[in-house]
Write a protein that holds these residues in place. Structure first.
Motif, PDB file in Angstrom:
ATOM      1  N   GLU A  28       0.817  -1.222   0.000  1.00  0.00           N
ATOM      2  CA  GLU A  28       0.000   0.000   0.000  1.00  0.00           C
ATOM      3  C   GLU A  28       0.847   1.267   0.000  1.00  0.00           C
ATOM      4  OE1 GLU A  28      -3.456   0.043  -0.343  1.00  0.00           O
ATOM      5  OE2 GLU A  28      -3.056  -2.070  -0.760  1.00  0.00           O
ATOM      6  N   GLN A  29       2.025   1.195  -0.580  1.00  0.00           N
ATOM      7  CA  GLN A  29       2.838   2.393  -0.803  1.00  0.00           C
ATOM      8  C   GLN A  29       2.492   2.929  -2.187  1.00  0.00           C
ATOM      9  OE1 GLN A  29       6.925   1.709   1.566  1.00  0.00           O
ATOM     10  NE2 GLN A  29       6.555   0.159   0.015  1.00  0.00           N
ATOM     11  N   ARG A  30       2.317   4.242  -2.298  1.00  0.00           N
ATOM     12  CA  ARG A  30       1.769   4.823  -3.521  1.00  0.00           C
ATOM     13  C   ARG A  30       2.647   5.924  -4.096  1.00  0.00           C
ATOM     14  NH1 ARG A  30      -2.708   3.976  -0.199  1.00  0.00           N
ATOM     15  NH2 ARG A  30      -4.320   2.630  -1.116  1.00  0.00           N
ATOM     16  N   TRP A  31       2.774   5.880  -5.418  1.00  0.00           N
ATOM     17  CA  TRP A  31       3.403   6.952  -6.191  1.00  0.00           C
ATOM     18  C   TRP A  31       2.355   7.556  -7.122  1.00  0.00           C
ATOM     19  CZ3 TRP A  31       8.962   7.262  -8.197  1.00  0.00           C
ATOM     20  CH2 TRP A  31       9.875   6.856  -7.207  1.00  0.00           C
ATOM     21  N   LEU A  32       2.295   8.876  -7.156  1.00  0.00           N
ATOM     22  CA  LEU A  32       1.511   9.586  -8.168  1.00  0.00           C
ATOM     23  C   LEU A  32       2.482  10.097  -9.216  1.00  0.00           C
ATOM     24  CD1 LEU A  32      -1.261  10.757  -9.065  1.00  0.00           C
ATOM     25  CD2 LEU A  32      -0.597  12.864  -7.875  1.00  0.00           C
ATOM     26  N   ILE A  33       2.259   9.703 -10.462  1.00  0.00           N
ATOM     27  CA  ILE A  33       3.120  10.145 -11.556  1.00  0.00           C
ATOM     28  C   ILE A  33       2.414  11.245 -12.318  1.00  0.00           C
ATOM     29  CG2 ILE A  33       4.366   9.452 -13.627  1.00  0.00           C
ATOM     30  CD1 ILE A  33       4.510   6.645 -12.494  1.00  0.00           C
ATOM     31  N   ASP A  34       2.947  12.436 -12.223  1.00  0.00           N
ATOM     32  CA  ASP A  34       2.438  13.668 -12.832  1.00  0.00           C
ATOM     33  C   ASP A  34       1.144  14.123 -12.158  1.00  0.00           C
ATOM     34  OD1 ASP A  34       4.589  13.997 -14.513  1.00  0.00           O
ATOM     35  OD2 ASP A  34       3.636  13.009 -16.216  1.00  0.00           O
ATOM     36  N   CYS A  35       0.936  15.438 -12.195  1.00  0.00           N
ATOM     37  CA  CYS A  35      -0.226  16.017 -11.512  1.00  0.00           C
ATOM     38  C   CYS A  35      -0.667  17.272 -12.244  1.00  0.00           C
ATOM     39  CB  CYS A  35       0.121  16.334 -10.051  1.00  0.00           C
ATOM     40  SG  CYS A  35      -1.284  16.888  -9.068  1.00  0.00           S
ATOM     41  N   GLY A  36      -1.367  17.078 -13.347  1.00  0.00           N
ATOM     42  CA  GLY A  36      -1.885  18.188 -14.136  1.00  0.00           C
ATOM     43  C   GLY A  36      -3.103  18.826 -13.491  1.00  0.00           C
ATOM     44  N   PRO A  37      -3.701  19.820 -14.135  1.00  0.00           N
ATOM     45  CA  PRO A  37      -4.744  20.627 -13.496  1.00  0.00           C
ATOM     46  C   PRO A  37      -6.020  19.881 -13.139  1.00  0.00           C
ATOM     47  CG  PRO A  37      -4.524  21.185 -15.826  1.00  0.00           C
ATOM     48  CD  PRO A  37      -3.354  20.322 -15.475  1.00  0.00           C
ATOM     49  N   THR A  38      -6.348  18.799 -13.828  1.00  0.00           N
ATOM     50  CA  THR A  38      -7.581  18.074 -13.519  1.00  0.00           C
ATOM     51  C   THR A  38      -7.351  16.865 -12.627  1.00  0.00           C
ATOM     52  OG1 THR A  38      -7.375  16.767 -15.549  1.00  0.00           O
ATOM     53  CG2 THR A  38      -8.632  18.814 -15.695  1.00  0.00           C
ATOM     54  N   VAL A  39      -6.120  16.620 -12.248  1.00  0.00           N
ATOM     55  CA  VAL A  39      -5.796  15.430 -11.456  1.00  0.00           C
ATOM     56  C   VAL A  39      -6.285  15.519 -10.006  1.00  0.00           C
ATOM     57  CG1 VAL A  39      -3.863  14.108 -10.483  1.00  0.00           C
ATOM     58  CG2 VAL A  39      -3.915  14.676 -12.925  1.00  0.00           C
ATOM     59  N   PRO A  40      -6.127  16.667  -9.305  1.00  0.00           N
ATOM     60  CA  PRO A  40      -6.556  16.695  -7.910  1.00  0.00           C
ATOM     61  C   PRO A  40      -8.007  16.294  -7.701  1.00  0.00           C
ATOM     62  CG  PRO A  40      -5.136  18.573  -8.343  1.00  0.00           C
ATOM     63  CD  PRO A  40      -5.406  17.915  -9.674  1.00  0.00           C
ATOM     64  N   ARG A  41      -8.918  16.817  -8.492  1.00  0.00           N
ATOM     65  CA  ARG A  41     -10.322  16.459  -8.294  1.00  0.00           C
ATOM     66  C   ARG A  41     -10.544  14.969  -8.512  1.00  0.00           C
ATOM     67  NH1 ARG A  41     -15.127  19.054 -11.832  1.00  0.00           N
ATOM     68  NH2 ARG A  41     -14.059  17.812 -13.429  1.00  0.00           N
ATOM     69  N   ALA A  42      -9.869  14.405  -9.506  1.00  0.00           N
ATOM     70  CA  ALA A  42     -10.002  12.970  -9.748  1.00  0.00           C
ATOM     71  C   ALA A  42      -9.505  12.167  -8.555  1.00  0.00           C
ATOM     72  CB  ALA A  42      -9.225  12.587 -11.009  1.00  0.00           C
ATOM     73  N   LEU A  43      -8.457  12.642  -7.891  1.00  0.00           N
ATOM     74  CA  LEU A  43      -7.974  11.971  -6.690  1.00  0.00           C
ATOM     75  C   LEU A  43      -8.989  12.084  -5.553  1.00  0.00           C
ATOM     76  CD1 LEU A  43      -4.228  13.062  -6.712  1.00  0.00           C
ATOM     77  CD2 LEU A  43      -5.095  10.763  -7.150  1.00  0.00           C
ATOM     78  N   GLN A  45     -12.147  12.321  -5.790  1.00  0.00           N
ATOM     79  CA  GLN A  45     -13.278  11.439  -6.085  1.00  0.00           C
ATOM     80  C   GLN A  45     -13.001  10.002  -5.672  1.00  0.00           C
ATOM     81  OE1 GLN A  45     -13.625  12.289 -10.259  1.00  0.00           O
ATOM     82  NE2 GLN A  45     -15.055  13.985  -9.948  1.00  0.00           N
ATOM     83  N   ARG A  46     -11.736   9.647  -5.501  1.00  0.00           N
ATOM     84  CA  ARG A  46     -11.373   8.296  -5.072  1.00  0.00           C
ATOM     85  C   ARG A  46     -11.349   8.150  -3.555  1.00  0.00           C
ATOM     86  NH1 ARG A  46      -9.884   9.017 -10.117  1.00  0.00           N
ATOM     87  NH2 ARG A  46      -9.302   7.260 -11.459  1.00  0.00           N
ATOM     88  N   CYS A  47     -11.635   9.236  -2.849  1.00  0.00           N
ATOM     89  CA  CYS A  47     -11.740   9.208  -1.386  1.00  0.00           C
ATOM     90  C   CYS A  47     -10.452   8.725  -0.718  1.00  0.00           C
ATOM     91  CB  CYS A  47     -12.924   8.335  -0.946  1.00  0.00           C
ATOM     92  SG  CYS A  47     -14.526   8.939  -1.530  1.00  0.00           S
ATOM     93  N   LEU A  48      -9.330   9.116  -1.274  1.00  0.00           N
ATOM     94  CA  LEU A  48      -8.051   8.780  -0.657  1.00  0.00           C
ATOM     95  C   LEU A  48      -7.826   9.649   0.572  1.00  0.00           C
ATOM     96  CD1 LEU A  48      -5.874   8.636  -3.888  1.00  0.00           C
ATOM     97  CD2 LEU A  48      -6.458   6.676  -2.451  1.00  0.00           C
ATOM     98  N   ASP A  49      -7.175   9.088   1.563  1.00  0.00           N
ATOM     99  CA  ASP A  49      -6.775   9.868   2.723  1.00  0.00           C
ATOM    100  C   ASP A  49      -5.633  10.801   2.322  1.00  0.00           C
ATOM    101  OD1 ASP A  49      -6.929  10.023   5.854  1.00  0.00           O
ATOM    102  OD2 ASP A  49      -4.790   9.909   5.375  1.00  0.00           O
ATOM    103  N   VAL A  50      -5.500  11.916   3.027  1.00  0.00           N
ATOM    104  CA  VAL A  50      -4.465  12.897   2.681  1.00  0.00           C
ATOM    105  C   VAL A  50      -3.061  12.354   2.882  1.00  0.00           C
ATOM    106  CG1 VAL A  50      -5.924  14.908   3.085  1.00  0.00           C
ATOM    107  CG2 VAL A  50      -4.603  13.939   4.986  1.00  0.00           C
ATOM    108  N   ASN A  51      -2.926  11.250   3.621  1.00  0.00           N
ATOM    109  CA  ASN A  51      -1.612  10.650   3.863  1.00  0.00           C
ATOM    110  C   ASN A  51      -1.343   9.418   3.000  1.00  0.00           C
ATOM    111  OD1 ASN A  51      -0.604  12.304   6.240  1.00  0.00           O
ATOM    112  ND2 ASN A  51      -2.555  11.582   7.062  1.00  0.00           N
TER     113      ASN A  51
END
Length: 254
Positions: A28-43, A45-51
């Motif tokens: 359960e270790q996670r990498w986000l690859i790239d973060c364009g302008p529409t990516v935060p909202r998509a994240l 929507q997945r209900c991920l914890d801030v950590n």
């Protein structure tokens, strides 16, 4: 290894998020690859914890690959993230990303969690992840990424036409994602991939599965038609999830 396609679209897509993937290992270790302008909202929507996300990796700093950074960090600040964050990028591109971080917290210079800035290298190790980069042919320096973890291998191109070095990183991957803007051949000096070169690459490397992404909206139908007879090649899409522990059934992806 699990892959969640956060976005598969080109810079100005009207229908798809800007290109980004979330990679999760068996711990359960996670990498986000790239973060364009529409990516935060998509994240969100997945209900991920801030950590939940440990590392951000930037292939390059064109806006469609990094402009979502201040929004993402601002939310993490607002909701009390405490886990340190690692950001990997090319050293000559770090200053721009640091300015985006400043925007996330302005006028206060501090954020409530540590950010550990690290340079992308030709190869290195993070936890049990083995990582390799190679430049593609793009108008801005772009580093494709190969990830080896949990006995599985993933390749992600970022933007740009394949080079000899980036093609070598694809060799032997369980799954590869290659940027492919259009269906018709582009000049060899172009900054983007096309279907013809991608199909040739898949065949020459005998890639088991090749996903195309970052396609111009107006080219999607033509790209789909062009790859219809190639079962090892599929068109990526927002929300696609792949668990490499279960294998990759291309027929289900298409």
């Amino acid at each position: 290894m699990k892959i969640d396609v956060i976005g598969s679209g080109s810079a100005y897509s009207l229908t798809r998020n800007t290109s980004s993937i979330l990679v999760t290992d068996n711990h359960e270790q996670r990498w986000l690859i790239d973060c364009g302008p529409t990516v935060p909202r998509a994240l969100w929507q997945r209900c991920l914890d801030v950590n939940d996300i440990d590392v951000l990796y930037f292939t390059h700093i064109h806006p469609d690959h990094c402009a979502g950074l201040p929004v993402l960090l601002n939310r993490w600040k607002s909701f009390g993230r405490h886990k340190p964050l690692i950001i990997y990028c090319q050293p000559q591109q770090r200053e721009i990303l640091q300015q985006l971080v400043s925007m996330a917290t302005w006028p206060v210079p501090e954020i409530c969690f540590d950010i550990d800035w690290r340079d992308s290298q030709a190869q290195w190790q993070w936890q049990q992840w083995h990582l390799y980069t190679a430049a593609t042919q793009h108008e801005m320096p772009n580093l494709s990424l190969r990830i080896e973890v949990d006995g599985q291998t993933l390749f992600y191109s970022g933007d740009g036409r394949p080079t000899e070095a980036s093609s070598a990183l694809m060799q032997g991957c369980d799954l590869a994602f290659q940027e492919c803007a259009v269906s018709q051949p582009l000049p060899k000096e172009s900054s983007h991939g096309d279907v013809v070169s991608c199909l040739a690459l898949q065949q020459s490397l005998s890639l088991p599965v090749l996903g195309l992404y970052h396609c111009f909206d107006e080219e999607i139908a033509n790209i789909e038609a062009s790859i219809a007879g190639h079962p090892q090649v599929f068109l990526s899409y927002d929300g696609l999830t792949i668990d490499l522990d279960l294998g990759v059934a291309v027929a289900k992806l298409t």
